[in-house]
Design a protein around this motif. Structure first.
Motif, PDB file in Angstrom:
ATOM      1  N   UNK A  40       0.867  -1.181   0.000  1.00 52.37           N
ATOM      2  CA  UNK A  40       0.000   0.000   0.000  1.00 52.37           C
ATOM      3  C   UNK A  40       0.899   1.225   0.000  1.00 52.37           C
ATOM      4  N   UNK A  41       0.402   2.281  -0.611  1.00 53.13           N
ATOM      5  CA  UNK A  41       1.110   3.547  -0.675  1.00 53.13           C
ATOM      6  C   UNK A  41       0.439   4.483   0.313  1.00 53.13           C
ATOM      7  N   UNK A  42       1.230   5.038   1.230  1.00 50.24           N
ATOM      8  CA  UNK A  42       0.717   5.966   2.243  1.00 50.24           C
ATOM      9  C   UNK A  42       1.103   7.380   1.847  1.00 50.24           C
ATOM     10  N   UNK A  43       0.096   8.239   1.728  1.00 49.67           N
ATOM     11  CA  UNK A  43       0.282   9.620   1.302  1.00 49.67           C
ATOM     12  C   UNK A  43      -0.233  10.543   2.396  1.00 49.67           C
ATOM     13  N   UNK A  44       0.663  11.323   2.989  1.00 47.87           N
ATOM     14  CA  UNK A  44       0.262  12.276   4.017  1.00 47.87           C
ATOM     15  C   UNK A  44       0.452  11.741   5.414  1.00 47.87           C
ATOM     16  N   UNK A  45      -0.171  12.449   6.356  1.00 50.20           N
ATOM     17  CA  UNK A  45      -0.065  12.109   7.768  1.00 50.20           C
ATOM     18  C   UNK A  45       0.654  13.221   8.512  1.00 50.20           C
ATOM     19  N   UNK A  46      -0.062  13.941   9.348  1.00 47.96           N
ATOM     20  CA  UNK A  46       0.544  14.994  10.138  1.00 47.96           C
ATOM     21  C   UNK A  46       0.537  16.371   9.505  1.00 47.96           C
ATOM     22  N   UNK A  47       0.108  16.508   8.250  1.00 49.46           N
ATOM     23  CA  UNK A  47       0.083  17.820   7.607  1.00 49.46           C
ATOM     24  C   UNK A  47      -1.007  18.687   8.238  1.00 49.46           C
ATOM     25  N   UNK A  66      -8.295   4.075   1.236  1.00 44.19           N
ATOM     26  CA  UNK A  66      -8.773   4.230   2.607  1.00 44.19           C
ATOM     27  C   UNK A  66      -8.179   5.499   3.205  1.00 44.19           C
ATOM     28  N   UNK A  67      -8.736   5.894   4.337  1.00 40.79           N
ATOM     29  CA  UNK A  67      -8.211   7.048   5.065  1.00 40.79           C
ATOM     30  C   UNK A  67      -7.814   6.608   6.470  1.00 40.79           C
ATOM     31  N   UNK A  68      -6.620   7.021   6.886  1.00 38.85           N
ATOM     32  CA  UNK A  68      -6.139   6.783   8.247  1.00 38.85           C
ATOM     33  C   UNK A  68      -6.126   8.154   8.943  1.00 38.85           C
ATOM     34  N   UNK A  69      -7.143   8.433   9.791  1.00 39.56           N
ATOM     35  CA  UNK A  69      -7.187   9.731  10.470  1.00 39.56           C
ATOM     36  C   UNK A  69      -6.014   9.899  11.436  1.00 39.56           C
ATOM     37  N   UNK A  70      -5.779  11.127  11.810  1.00 40.62           N
ATOM     38  CA  UNK A  70      -4.688  11.459  12.720  1.00 40.62           C
ATOM     39  C   UNK A  70      -4.739  10.620  13.993  1.00 40.62           C
ATOM     40  N   UNK A  71      -5.932  10.346  14.523  1.00 44.72           N
ATOM     41  CA  UNK A  71      -6.088   9.599  15.769  1.00 44.72           C
ATOM     42  C   UNK A  71      -5.907   8.100  15.635  1.00 44.72           C
ATOM     43  N   UNK A  92      -7.263  17.204   7.447  1.00 47.20           N
ATOM     44  CA  UNK A  92      -5.959  17.630   7.937  1.00 47.20           C
ATOM     45  C   UNK A  92      -5.401  16.549   8.856  1.00 47.20           C
ATOM     46  N   UNK A  93      -4.134  16.210   8.675  1.00 49.74           N
ATOM     47  CA  UNK A  93      -3.485  15.203   9.502  1.00 49.74           C
ATOM     48  C   UNK A  93      -3.713  13.771   9.075  1.00 49.74           C
ATOM     49  N   UNK A  94      -4.649  13.526   8.160  1.00 55.17           N
ATOM     50  CA  UNK A  94      -4.956  12.160   7.715  1.00 55.17           C
ATOM     51  C   UNK A  94      -3.935  11.649   6.704  1.00 55.17           C
ATOM     52  N   UNK A  95      -3.933  10.324   6.566  1.00 56.39           N
ATOM     53  CA  UNK A  95      -3.111   9.657   5.565  1.00 56.39           C
ATOM     54  C   UNK A  95      -4.030   8.968   4.568  1.00 56.39           C
ATOM     55  N   UNK A  96      -3.774   9.185   3.288  1.00 54.21           N
ATOM     56  CA  UNK A  96      -4.485   8.448   2.243  1.00 54.21           C
ATOM     57  C   UNK A  96      -3.733   7.138   2.027  1.00 54.21           C
ATOM     58  N   UNK A  97      -4.458   6.018   2.065  1.00 52.23           N
ATOM     59  CA  UNK A  97      -3.868   4.704   1.837  1.00 52.23           C
ATOM     60  C   UNK A  97      -4.394   4.157   0.520  1.00 52.23           C
ATOM     61  N   UNK A  98      -3.492   3.844  -0.396  1.00 45.93           N
ATOM     62  CA  UNK A  98      -3.852   3.275  -1.685  1.00 45.93           C
ATOM     63  C   UNK A  98      -3.320   1.851  -1.700  1.00 45.93           C
ATOM     64  N   UNK A  99      -4.232   0.872  -1.634  1.00 46.82           N
ATOM     65  CA  UNK A  99      -3.865  -0.526  -1.441  1.00 46.82           C
ATOM     66  C   UNK A  99      -4.000  -1.326  -2.727  1.00 46.82           C
ATOM     67  N   UNK A 100      -3.019  -2.187  -2.963  1.00 46.50           N
ATOM     68  CA  UNK A 100      -3.063  -3.120  -4.077  1.00 46.50           C
ATOM     69  C   UNK A 100      -3.152  -4.538  -3.505  1.00 46.50           C
ATOM     70  N   UNK A 101      -4.364  -5.101  -3.405  1.00 48.81           N
ATOM     71  CA  UNK A 101      -4.519  -6.441  -2.845  1.00 48.81           C
ATOM     72  C   UNK A 101      -4.290  -7.557  -3.860  1.00 48.81           C
ATOM     73  N   UNK A 102      -4.000  -7.215  -5.106  1.00 53.36           N
ATOM     74  CA  UNK A 102      -3.893  -8.225  -6.163  1.00 53.36           C
ATOM     75  C   UNK A 102      -2.478  -8.807  -6.248  1.00 53.36           C
ATOM     76  N   UNK A 125       0.444  -4.179   2.993  1.00 48.45           N
ATOM     77  CA  UNK A 125      -1.013  -4.022   3.091  1.00 48.45           C
ATOM     78  C   UNK A 125      -1.495  -4.296   4.511  1.00 48.45           C
ATOM     79  N   UNK A 126      -2.454  -3.500   4.962  1.00 49.26           N
ATOM     80  CA  UNK A 126      -3.069  -3.711   6.259  1.00 49.26           C
ATOM     81  C   UNK A 126      -2.346  -3.061   7.416  1.00 49.26           C
ATOM     82  N   UNK A 127      -1.230  -2.397   7.183  1.00 53.08           N
ATOM     83  CA  UNK A 127      -0.523  -1.738   8.279  1.00 53.08           C
ATOM     84  C   UNK A 127      -1.394  -0.631   8.842  1.00 53.08           C
TER      85      UNK A 127
END
Length: 128
Positions: A40-47, A66-71, A92-102, A125-127
């Motif tokens: 998975x590609x994680x974009x952002x987090x803490x901005x 998916x979205x991983x909120x700051x909390x 704000x503060x969230x991370x965009x998660x782009x997952x490749x399950x294939x 994936x799944x972190x």
């Protein structure tokens, strides 16, 4: 009558620099993203600000977003099928998660706007 402006080149250079800075911020980030199988590609987090991702799945496999909120935690936003496009907003503060399950490489064209001071990394994936 001719007016003498001793700082004219400095003023022109300053205006040009401000214009380029504003244009660069407005333009955002454009990326051709490849995601290996099972990653998975994680974009952002803490901005400080929110950001928006316009994604086009130009690959042959679906990609989960998916979205991983700051909390902490993750929640699903959408799955982009091959050929599909989507516009997603992240807090704000969230991370965009782009997952490749294939079992094949995924490929996305991205346009990112908003607060583009984002970290970018690959994860398993799944972190959380």
């Amino acid at each position: 009558m001719r007016i003498f402006l001793p700082f004219r080149p400095v003023v022109i250079a300053t205006c040009a620099a401000v214009f380029l800075l504003v244009t660069a911020c407005w333009a955002g980030i454009t990326s051709n993203l490849l995601i290996e199988p099972g990653k998975q590609f994680a974009l952002g987090g803490g901005q400080l600000g929110a950001f928006r991702v316009v994604a086009h799945n130009v690959g042959k496999v679906p990609v989960e977003i998916k979205e991983r909120p700051r909390g902490g935690g993750n929640f699903g936003k959408t799955t982009l099928a091959p050929g599909a496009r989507g516009t997603l907003r992240f807090m704000a503060g969230s991370t965009a998660l782009l997952l490749n399950p294939s079992a094949q490489q995924a490929r996305l064209d991205l346009k990112i706007t908003g607060d583009t001071r984002l970290s970018m990394t690959y994860e398993a994936n799944g972190k959380q």
